[in-house]
Design a protein around this motif. Structure first.
Motif, PDB file in Angstrom:
ATOM      1  N   GLN A 146       0.754  -1.048  -0.200  1.00 39.61           N
ATOM      2  CA  GLN A 146      -0.168  -0.165  -0.304  1.00 39.61           C
ATOM      3  C   GLN A 146       1.224   1.486   0.238  1.00 39.61           C
ATOM      4  O   GLN A 146       0.388   1.803  -0.556  1.00 39.61           O
ATOM      5  CB  GLN A 146      -0.860   0.043   0.891  1.00 39.61           C
ATOM      6  N   LEU A 149       2.089   1.543  -3.683  1.00 41.87           N
ATOM      7  CA  LEU A 149       1.341   2.516  -4.461  1.00 41.87           C
ATOM      8  C   LEU A 149       1.230   3.848  -4.557  1.00 41.87           C
ATOM      9  O   LEU A 149       1.623   4.466  -5.189  1.00 41.87           O
ATOM     10  CB  LEU A 149       0.082   1.317  -4.127  1.00 41.87           C
ATOM     11  N   LYS A 165      -2.729   1.985 -11.657  1.00 39.14           N
ATOM     12  CA  LYS A 165      -2.508   1.379 -10.075  1.00 39.14           C
ATOM     13  C   LYS A 165      -3.372  -0.094 -10.280  1.00 39.14           C
ATOM     14  O   LYS A 165      -2.858  -1.281  -9.027  1.00 39.14           O
ATOM     15  CB  LYS A 165      -3.640   2.463  -9.638  1.00 39.14           C
ATOM     16  N   ALA A 169      -0.976  -3.172  -8.548  1.00 36.83           N
ATOM     17  CA  ALA A 169      -1.405  -4.231  -7.240  1.00 36.83           C
ATOM     18  C   ALA A 169      -2.434  -5.752  -7.694  1.00 36.83           C
ATOM     19  O   ALA A 169      -1.219  -6.407  -6.457  1.00 36.83           O
ATOM     20  CB  ALA A 169      -2.997  -3.037  -6.681  1.00 36.83           C
ATOM     21  N   CYS A 346      -5.651   0.036  -2.966  1.00 37.87           N
ATOM     22  CA  CYS A 346      -5.013   1.384  -4.363  1.00 37.87           C
ATOM     23  C   CYS A 346      -5.991   2.640  -3.739  1.00 37.87           C
ATOM     24  O   CYS A 346      -5.676   3.518  -4.425  1.00 37.87           O
ATOM     25  CB  CYS A 346      -5.700   0.816  -5.347  1.00 37.87           C
TER      26      CYS A 346
END
Length: 615
Positions: A146, A149, A165, A169, A346
């Motif tokens: 996380q 990202l 994104k 992920a 995300c």
């Protein structure tokens, strides 16, 4: 004593031989049927069946659906159709030595109303099984992911889903994933960031890792390596992290290790590849047999990320693997668990779509937004219109006067103007030879422009167009040799040569070396190497190239000419692939009717992979 079965077998073999002469089937299809005829005991229709199933491979199909035998008038030439329609194919028996269900090895297999050659049935089953087995989640440090990202994908438009994104992920958490998207949707940028996220995960666990980049052809591999190298230096990454991201890419043949005079590779299930993560670009070009061999050679613990545009042309050989993988029925939905997890990781402005899904769909991501083509891009509009099969929009776009899109109605005048423009452009490239451009620069210059066409023969095909451009350059005294080899000749390898490490699709250019000897130069992952013309495997001159051969390449400017008459060869996928090879300027030379017929015609390859994956 007469044997009705043998008489019927002889009759069918006679018909097949006639069809070879008429060009309906290939000689190899007849030879297979002839070989199997002695093994057929009580079902002579299997003679016809074996030849027709074999022929399907030549058209890119993995199998022959029963429906194409029961309604032959919609698919086969009249002479074949007239014979097939007399046979009740639903009553044709499984001849245990020739046609089986797959439980034992037989030349032909019948599986859910689809007839296969046994080897291709095996390829399809093994690919489906391997992909489903790999479509699983891997334990991930979600806090670290996380944070990564947030760092690599700063919050932008809060009203839109950041699909790059989401793709990154998803790929970091899966053993197998697909990232599909059209031109300019940021597949390379996404890959750089997901590689950085992957490396962070591995380092946090203290695990060593090997990352490999690959593509089906030399040109596609070189472009992938160049894109990755350029993108990673633009991103704000720690120097050590940048160093861990590879900048070289291999062709699939080089990666797997070709064994001369064999369909097998050095790396297989017994001798798997030495890697932990494989990123395979231009996956739409990978045929079914090659995908089967690649999956067999992947270690069980390795991750696989496929990149590509699902709407491009399928592979030249049998199968449409990426298209089948990405053949969700309507809209790509995620499971509730996957959607919830991705929304959390995300921090998306709106939730991902949840609906009827499968474990397999949770491994797929689709990039939607093109960053290459803005709202005023005619190329972008045309690509979307063609892809949607909307003739009304195609007509509107080509007549709208966009600065990056030029439409020329095909006529004798526009054809001659096209040839003259191509000669002008290549004349500048040839003049670079005389002003000291080195082979590396010549290869770069070749990416600035390309003439594309739909077929090989005729005035509108590769052979005719190459001949006209060659003649034009000779008339300007830029080529002094009579045919053969000359400085500046651009070529494409068309047959693999493992001893020279040259593979189908590799692009080269002829130029003198420091000693004044003419050689052909290739760029192999940023390194220049040369080969004597006399040693080259089969190759073509590529002043013009087919749209099929242009896959995996992009050019600043593209001229695309379509023949004046319609042909089954002209399809939506062919047109879309040609249009999307252009980065900045596209010229189309075609009649409006042919352009629209190609837009309407969708290619559908027969096979069962999509059904096996999405069952």
């Amino acid at each position: 004593m007469m044997n009705p079965v043998n008489d019927q077998k002889d009759n069918y073999l006679f018909q097949l031989k006639r069809w070879v002469g008429l060009g309906y089937i290939r000689s190899v299809d007849y030879q297979l049927a002839h070989f199997l005829s002695d093994k057929i005991v009580y079902s002579p229709e299997n003679i016809l069946l074996s030849a027709l199933v074999s022929y399907e491979l030549a058209t890119g199909n993995v199998c022959l659906p029963l429906s194409r035998l029961q309604s032959p008038q919609d698919y086969w030439p009249d002479e074949i159709s007239d014979l097939l329609i007399k046979i009740d194919w639903s009553r044709v028996e499984l001849d245990e030595l020739v046609l089986g269900s797959g439980e034992s090895v037989t030349p032909l297999v019948l599986d859910k109303e689809r007839f296969y050659l046994y080897r291709y049935w095996q390829y399809e089953c093994s690919v489906a099984e391997a992909l489903i087995q790999r479509a699983v989640s891997i334990e991930t440090d979600e806090v670290l992911l996380q944070a990564g990202l947030r760092s690599y994908f700063p919050t932008g438009n809060t009203e839109e889903i950041d699909w790059q994104k989401v793709a990154a992920a998803l790929a970091v958490q899966k053993r197998f994933s697909v990232i599909s998207g059209g031109p300019g949707t940021g597949k390379t940028t996404t890959v750089i960031k997901l590689l950085a996220l992957y490396i962070e995960q591995q380092k946090a666990k203290g695990d060593s890792f090997t990352i490999q980049l690959a593509a089906p052809t030399g040109k596609a591999a070189a472009r992938l390596a160049e894109s990755i190298s350029s993108a990673k230096h633009k991103l704000d990454l720690e120097p050590q992290l940048k160093a861990e991201i590879p900048s070289e890419a291999s062709t699939l043949h080089r990666l797997l290790g070709v064994i001369p005079n064999s369909i097998c590779f050095r790396h297989d299930a017994e001798n798997p590849l030495h890697l932990d993560l494989l990123v395979l670009d231009e996956a739409s070009m990978v045929d079914l047999p090659m995908m089967s061999r690649l999956l067999r050679a992947l270690p069980a613990s390795a991750r696989l990320v496929l990149l590509g545009d699902r709407d491009q042309l399928a592979s030249v050989e049998a199968g449409s693997v990426l298209g089948d993988i990405c053949s969700w029925p309507d809209k790509l939905y995620y499971s509730a668990q996957q959607s919830s997890q991705l929304n959390k990781l995300c921090q998306l402005a709106q939730p991902l779509p949840v609906g009827a899904s499968s474990t397999f769909s949770d491994s797929l991501a689709m990039l939607h937004k093109s960053y290459r083509f803005d709202d005023q891009s005619g190329i972008g509009y045309l690509a979307r219109a063609v892809n949607a099969g909307c003739c009304t929009d195609v007509k509107a776009v080509i007549k709208a006067g966009y600065s990056d899109l030029n439409y020329h109605y095909l006529s004798q005048d526009s054809y001659e103007a096209m040839i003259n423009t191509c000669v002008d452009i290549y004349a500048e490239l040839f003049k670079g030879l005389f002003s000291g451009d080195n082979p590396q620069q010549l290869l770069v210059n070749m990416t600035h422009f390309q003439l594309l066409c739909a077929r090989r023969q005729g005035a509108y095909g590769v052979e005719g167009l190459n001949d006209r451009i060659y003649t034009g350059l000779r008339e300007r005294c830029l080529i002094k040799e009579e045919g053969g080899w000359y400085p500046g000749r651009p070529i494409m390898i068309t047959r693999n040569d493992t001893s020279l490490s040259l593979f189908n699709g590799d692009i080269g250019v002829a130029a003198f070396d420091d000693t004044g000897r003419l050689k052909v130069w290739f760029d192999e992952s940023g390194e220049l190497r040369s080969v004597l013309p006399s040693r080259l495997p089969e190759h073509d001159t590529v002043f013009a190239m087919t749209i099929h051969k242009s896959q995996g390449s992009e050019f600043e400017r593209v001229m695309m000419v379509l023949p004046p008459n319609d042909s089954p060869l002209l399809s939506r996928e062919l047109l879309y692939t040609g249009v999307t090879r252009a980065k900045k300027v596209l010229d189309i030379i075609a009649t409006e009717s042919v352009l629209l017929l190609a837009t309407e015609r969708r290619t559908e390859r027969a096979g069962g992979l999509a059904l096996r994956l999405w069952k």
